[in-house]
Design a protein around this motif. Structure first.
Motif, PDB file in Angstrom:
ATOM      1  N   GLY A  97      17.938  26.454 -27.008  1.00  0.00           N
ATOM      2  CA  GLY A  97      18.162  25.595 -25.852  1.00  0.00           C
ATOM      3  C   GLY A  97      18.994  26.225 -24.762  1.00  0.00           C
ATOM      4  O   GLY A  97      19.017  25.718 -23.631  1.00  0.00           O
ATOM      5  N   LEU A  98      19.695  27.308 -25.071  1.00  0.00           N
ATOM      6  CA  LEU A  98      20.476  28.019 -24.061  1.00  0.00           C
ATOM      7  C   LEU A  98      19.593  29.078 -23.401  1.00  0.00           C
ATOM      8  O   LEU A  98      18.741  29.696 -24.055  1.00  0.00           O
ATOM      9  N   SER A  99      19.808  29.303 -22.125  1.00  0.00           N
ATOM     10  CA  SER A  99      18.986  30.238 -21.363  1.00  0.00           C
ATOM     11  C   SER A  99      19.240  31.677 -21.815  1.00  0.00           C
ATOM     12  O   SER A  99      20.329  32.212 -21.601  1.00  0.00           O
ATOM     13  N   ARG A 100      18.212  32.293 -22.420  1.00  0.00           N
ATOM     14  CA  ARG A 100      18.407  33.670 -22.876  1.00  0.00           C
ATOM     15  C   ARG A 100      18.564  34.643 -21.707  1.00  0.00           C
ATOM     16  O   ARG A 100      19.402  35.546 -21.767  1.00  0.00           O
ATOM     17  N   PRO A 101      17.777  34.539 -20.613  1.00  0.00           N
ATOM     18  CA  PRO A 101      18.002  35.465 -19.483  1.00  0.00           C
ATOM     19  C   PRO A 101      19.430  35.399 -18.941  1.00  0.00           C
ATOM     20  O   PRO A 101      20.007  36.431 -18.600  1.00  0.00           O
ATOM     21  N   ALA A 102      19.989  34.185 -18.873  1.00  0.00           N
ATOM     22  CA  ALA A 102      21.366  34.062 -18.380  1.00  0.00           C
ATOM     23  C   ALA A 102      22.335  34.759 -19.321  1.00  0.00           C
ATOM     24  O   ALA A 102      23.224  35.504 -18.882  1.00  0.00           O
ATOM     25  N   PHE A 103      22.157  34.547 -20.621  1.00  0.00           N
ATOM     26  CA  PHE A 103      23.075  35.163 -21.579  1.00  0.00           C
ATOM     27  C   PHE A 103      22.868  36.672 -21.674  1.00  0.00           C
ATOM     28  O   PHE A 103      23.813  37.404 -21.975  1.00  0.00           O
ATOM     29  N   LEU A 104      21.650  37.156 -21.415  1.00  0.00           N
ATOM     30  CA  LEU A 104      21.453  38.605 -21.344  1.00  0.00           C
ATOM     31  C   LEU A 104      22.212  39.196 -20.154  1.00  0.00           C
ATOM     32  O   LEU A 104      22.750  40.308 -20.237  1.00  0.00           O
ATOM     33  N   THR A 105      22.255  38.441 -19.067  1.00  0.00           N
ATOM     34  CA  THR A 105      23.051  38.884 -17.916  1.00  0.00           C
ATOM     35  C   THR A 105      24.535  38.931 -18.261  1.00  0.00           C
ATOM     36  O   THR A 105      25.239  39.888 -17.919  1.00  0.00           O
ATOM     37  N   PHE A 106      24.994  37.904 -18.963  1.00  0.00           N
ATOM     38  CA  PHE A 106      26.397  37.891 -19.371  1.00  0.00           C
ATOM     39  C   PHE A 106      26.691  39.047 -20.333  1.00  0.00           C
ATOM     40  O   PHE A 106      27.761  39.653 -20.282  1.00  0.00           O
ATOM     41  N   MET A 107      25.736  39.342 -21.217  1.00  0.00           N
ATOM     42  CA  MET A 107      25.914  40.457 -22.141  1.00  0.00           C
ATOM     43  C   MET A 107      26.019  41.775 -21.381  1.00  0.00           C
ATOM     44  O   MET A 107      26.834  42.639 -21.712  1.00  0.00           O
ATOM     45  N   ALA A 108      25.181  41.931 -20.342  1.00  0.00           N
ATOM     46  CA  ALA A 108      25.234  43.151 -19.542  1.00  0.00           C
ATOM     47  C   ALA A 108      26.583  43.290 -18.829  1.00  0.00           C
ATOM     48  O   ALA A 108      27.158  44.388 -18.755  1.00  0.00           O
TER      49      ALA A 108
END
Length: 557
Positions: free
Chosen positions: A430-441
């Motif tokens: 349910g959480l946005s994976r693209p957003a969290f990939l950005t945060f990971m970067a």
């Protein structure tokens, strides 16, 4: 076990009261000050022994189960109970708190910061320990709030009365920020308790899991209110601005406890209260929490880089304080993923940060005592610290703390940050994976920036660098300016003659910096050893936290 946990929480309070009483005639030692300092070491040592005994007696086969529990009715009309207990999440934090407080008491016995009565210092230290230990041991929302607030007053006085420059301003900023956040948090805790009909954290975590009885709106309001109070203490960007001032002004032991213990109270609250009790509300706010965490990681690293550059007049103690903003950002990012991997990484990073940053603040405080300053330009100038050559053991330990802080594999700082980024790579459903990939970067960029500023600090302070200092502007005492008689200093062991001007034969002797003393070995070696142990054997900690996290995220199942 039940009595041990109660003793761990109650003994520091009893010790604080005893510290204010006259010492018995046979225990006065050379003078009353020595007696009360020895009392502080004894009480914190007993508490540490009890905490270790709790860890040894803990049922490691069932770390998700609350153990050593005490559940007694306190205010029956309001349903408030004295409910204590520990599981795999709270036990490591409890032991870390007892260890750091004991090491601070031991260090203060040999090196008491300048200030008023030692009796008051020891009493405040013990009250601070009692509040932090209670925060990690209580299982009632009202008691959690009381313990959470209990630490504010002793920390305020430790900064205001035993601190350095601008201590009054820093102490007031600390107390105002944290109190305002706590008022909002109290409203959220009361909302949860009144709407659910109980303040019991275990019952709430079990009954209000995936099928929570709290409405979505109530959960949103609760997470928002509770989260603000916890985020201030964490500290989360942009609510962090009290932290650098408090660290810079605080005495050495105050900085160690502030970074090593008090910051963990905020992130622990997210894990113990927000995640299991209001999962829907937490799910809604998780992307925002992750965004603030990622920005904090990069912001803290950039602030440290700015302080570390030549000519910036950066303060080394302030730099380590800003580094905490970045490191705690990884903890918040791991929590925001709402996955077992991310939350376990957050809990591991909590312990690693307490060990490593506690060691760094000990070292920076000792460096200031030796050299008289923590200004990086003065420490790295021609007559600067150059610790590798002048105090090799001190310099080696400072370099060790720096590379541990930058997350070198094999040391404690690596695992928590890596697991937090792994959690962001695959966040909860349910959480946005693209957003969290950005945060990971962004978090990955933060690790590179962290390595950059810490290696710059090591090069400038430990290696001395090639930087020059204009004659007369080195910041040294007048007796050591060119032309002053430095003959006595030049005969001291380890004194280094350094060119003071371009004129042939003109020399000046840099101040002597003594290497590590025995009491410093005793206070700092445990932190270094545990940093290595946690880095080489992460399963020792993850084996405790993972079952408890799995149950917590599963709604008590």
């Amino acid at each position: 076990m039940q009595l041990l946990l109660a003793a761990v929480v109650a003994l520091p309070l009893l010790g604080a009261v005893a510290a204010l009483l006259p010492a018995p005639p046979g225990l006065k030692g050379r003078d009353p000050d020595q007696a009360v300092l020895r009392h502080g070491v004894t009480v914190t040592g007993v508490v540490l022994a009890a905490a270790v005994a709790l860890a040894v007696g803990f049922d490691h086969d069932h770390p998700a189960r609350m153990q050593a529990t005490t559940d007694i009715s306190w205010i029956q009309a309001l349903g408030i109970r004295i409910h204590l207990g520990i599981d795999g999440i709270s036990l490591p934090l409890l032991v870390l708190t007892a260890l750091l407080t004991f090491l601070c008491a031991l260090y203060s016995y040999f090196h008491l910061p300048a200030g008023p009565s030692p009796k008051a210092f020891v009493a405040l230290l013990l009250v601070l320990e009692a509040g932090t230990l209670a925060t990690f041991a209580v299982l009632d929302l009202v008691l959690f709030f009381l313990a959470f607030e209990m630490v504010l007053i002793p920390m305020y006085f430790l900064i205001a009365r035993w601190g350095g420059a601008q201590r009054t301003y820093a102490a007031w900023k600390f107390i105002l920020y944290t109190l305002l956040g706590s008022v909002v948090m109290l409203l959220g805790l009361l909302l949860v308790g009144l709407k659910s009909g109980t303040f019991d954290m275990v019952a709430l975590a079990t009954d209000n899991g995936p099928k929570s009885q709290l409405s979505h709106t109530v959960q949103l309001l609760a997470v928002l209110a509770i989260g603000i109070g916890l985020a201030v203490k964490a500290p989360m960007w942009p609510l962090h601005s009290w932290l650098p001032d408090a660290h810079t002004a605080a005495p050495t032991v105050g900085s160690v406890l502030l970074a090593g213990v008090l910051l963990k109270m905020g992130t622990y609250g997210f894990v113990r209260i927000a995640l299991p009790i209001a999962p829907d509300g937490m799910h809604t706010f998780a992307p925002y929490l992750a965004a603030f965490a990622a920005v904090g990681i990069v912001y803290g690293s950039l602030a440290c880089l700015a302080l570390a550059r030549r000519g910036a007049k950066g303060d080394l103690k302030r730099l380590i304080a800003y580094s905490s903003v970045g490191h705690m950002g990884f903890v918040l990012l791991g929590i925001a993923t709402m996955t077992p991997t991310g939350v376990n990484g957050a809990l591991f990073a909590n312990i690693a940060h307490g060990l490593i940053t506690g060691l760094l603040f000990f070292l920076v405080g000792a460096l200031k005592d030796r050299y008289g300053t923590t200004d990086l330009d003065r420490l790295a100038g021609r007559t600067g610290a150059a610790l590798y050559g002048r105090a090799p053991r001190f310099g080696g330990l400072l370099a060790f703390g720096a590379i541990a802080s930058l997350g070198l594999p094999g040391l404690a700082g690596f695992w928590g940050e890596m697991l937090a980024m792994f959690g962001a790579f695959e966040p909860a459903a349910g959480l946005s994976r693209p957003a969290f990939l950005t945060f990971m970067a962004l978090a990955g960029l933060g690790t590179l920036l962290t390595a950059a500023y810490l290696l710059i600090v090591v090069r400038r302070v430990c290696m001395g660098g090639k930087e020059t200092a204009a004659a007369g502007t080195t910041g040294l005492p007048a007796s050591e300016e060119p032309g002053a008689d430095a003959a006595a200093a030049s005969e001291e062991p380890g004194a280094v003659a350094i060119a003071a001007s371009e004129e042939p034969g003109a020399t000046r002797t840099a101040p002597v910096i003594p290497d590590l003393a025995r009491y410093e070995y005793a206070a700092w070696t445990p932190l270094a050893m545990l940093t290595v142990l946690a880095g080489l054997w992460p399963a020792a900690l993850l084996g405790l936290t993972d079952p408890a996290v799995q149950q917590l995220l599963g709604g008590g199942k």
